[in-house]
Write an enzyme that holds these catalytic residues in place. Sequence first.
Site, PDB file in Angstrom:
ATOM      1  N   GLY A   1     -10.136   2.827   4.165  1.00 27.47           N
ATOM      2  CA  GLY A   1     -10.167   2.718   5.428  1.00 27.47           C
ATOM      3  C   GLY A   1     -11.397   2.202   5.908  1.00 27.47           C
TER       4      GLY A   1
ATOM      5  N   ASN B   1       1.411   2.799   2.331  1.00 27.78           N
ATOM      6  CA  ASN B   1       1.131   4.034   2.853  1.00 27.78           C
ATOM      7  C   ASN B   1       1.035   4.173   4.339  1.00 27.78           C
ATOM      8  OD1 ASN B   1       0.342   6.831   3.481  1.00 27.78           O
ATOM      9  ND2 ASN B   1      -1.545   6.798   2.405  1.00 27.78           N
TER      10      ASN B   1
ATOM     11  N   HIS C   1      -3.358  12.523  -2.319  1.00 30.17           N
ATOM     12  CA  HIS C   1      -4.421  11.851  -1.469  1.00 30.17           C
ATOM     13  C   HIS C   1      -5.353  12.246  -1.205  1.00 30.17           C
ATOM     14  CE1 HIS C   1      -5.425   8.917   1.373  1.00 30.17           C
ATOM     15  NE2 HIS C   1      -4.893   7.882   0.822  1.00 30.17           N
TER      16      HIS C   1
ATOM     17  N   GLY D   1      -3.003   1.025   2.765  1.00 35.18           N
ATOM     18  CA  GLY D   1      -2.952   1.825   3.864  1.00 35.18           C
ATOM     19  C   GLY D   1      -2.966   0.911   5.002  1.00 35.18           C
ATOM     20  N   GLY D   2      -3.902   0.692   5.801  1.00 35.00           N
ATOM     21  CA  GLY D   2      -3.953  -0.090   6.999  1.00 35.00           C
ATOM     22  C   GLY D   2      -3.284  -1.369   6.787  1.00 35.00           C
TER      23      GLY D   2
ATOM     24  N   SER E   1      -9.033   0.009   1.020  1.00 38.15           N
ATOM     25  CA  SER E   1      -9.097  -1.303   1.622  1.00 38.15           C
ATOM     26  C   SER E   1      -8.816  -2.458   1.137  1.00 38.15           C
ATOM     27  CB  SER E   1     -10.627  -1.582   1.971  1.00 38.15           C
ATOM     28  OG  SER E   1     -11.220  -0.484   2.945  1.00 38.15           O
TER      29      SER E   1
ATOM     30  N   GLU F   1      -8.280   5.543  -6.186  1.00 39.52           N
ATOM     31  CA  GLU F   1      -8.636   5.279  -4.781  1.00 39.52           C
ATOM     32  C   GLU F   1      -9.885   5.893  -4.553  1.00 39.52           C
ATOM     33  OE1 GLU F   1      -5.388   4.461  -2.040  1.00 39.52           O
ATOM     34  OE2 GLU F   1      -5.453   6.567  -1.925  1.00 39.52           O
TER      35      GLU F   1
END
Length: 241
Positions: free
Chosen positions: A172, A14, A96, A227-228, A206, A166
């Site tokens: 994050g 993502n 989300h 994500g990141g 994370s 999530e």
Amino acid sequence: MIKLSKFSSIFVANWKLNGNLSFINQYLDSLKVNPSQLNCVIICPPTIYLNNFNSILKNCYLGSQDISKFESGAYTGEISSKSLNDFGVKFCIVGHSERRQYFNENNNDIKNKASKLIKNNIIPIICIGESLKQKNENKTIEVLSYQINNSIPSESNQHNTIIAYEPIWAIGTGLTPTIDEIENLHYLIRKNNIKIENFKILYGGSVNLQNSREIINLTNVDGALIGGASLKIDEFNQMIA
Ligand code: PGA
């Protein structure tokens, strides 16, 4: 529709509101996806770039980060599930927590979006998760069950819908539940909600190179929403290898 049962692990990248044309070119040059039948790798760039991936992606699938709850009509700025289908998109994240929080999406909106996607042969990845306050008040299971009951359309089944758990406080932040907590929560999500007992359920929040292997190998976890760490191509390559 893609046959979900053939995959043992599903990895969703993502990108959120990140990336540009030169980033995409470098990313695609470096992305290494084994032509394994077992892993399903889904890349979700910002919508405007979806067409840049179409026909270039090898051994992985294209996903969108969101979609309109409407089919067509006077809804300025919206993009429909049908248009996603025209561009070869096979998956779409819906609900989300950032959409719920910053764009006021509610469970009903999410249900409508998922329903439109299924109708257009796109698999919704429906996100659920509790806030830190809800966790501290021991309301996690209650919150998740409420979201499951109210955001999953009746036509959803294990073949056409994916769930992503999530915890909002893990997104994050570099914080995650312990490995035992993740396994236990995924187990309870299935056990308390018979409707989704056999669905693919991903973990997100994370996920990185250090923790991904252990998380992915958990019995009740079918993959990860990343994500990141999905923006760091070397790290992502190692996670999906
Ligand atoms: P993160 O994001 O991996 O950066 O925590 C996950 C997500 O928001 O889907």
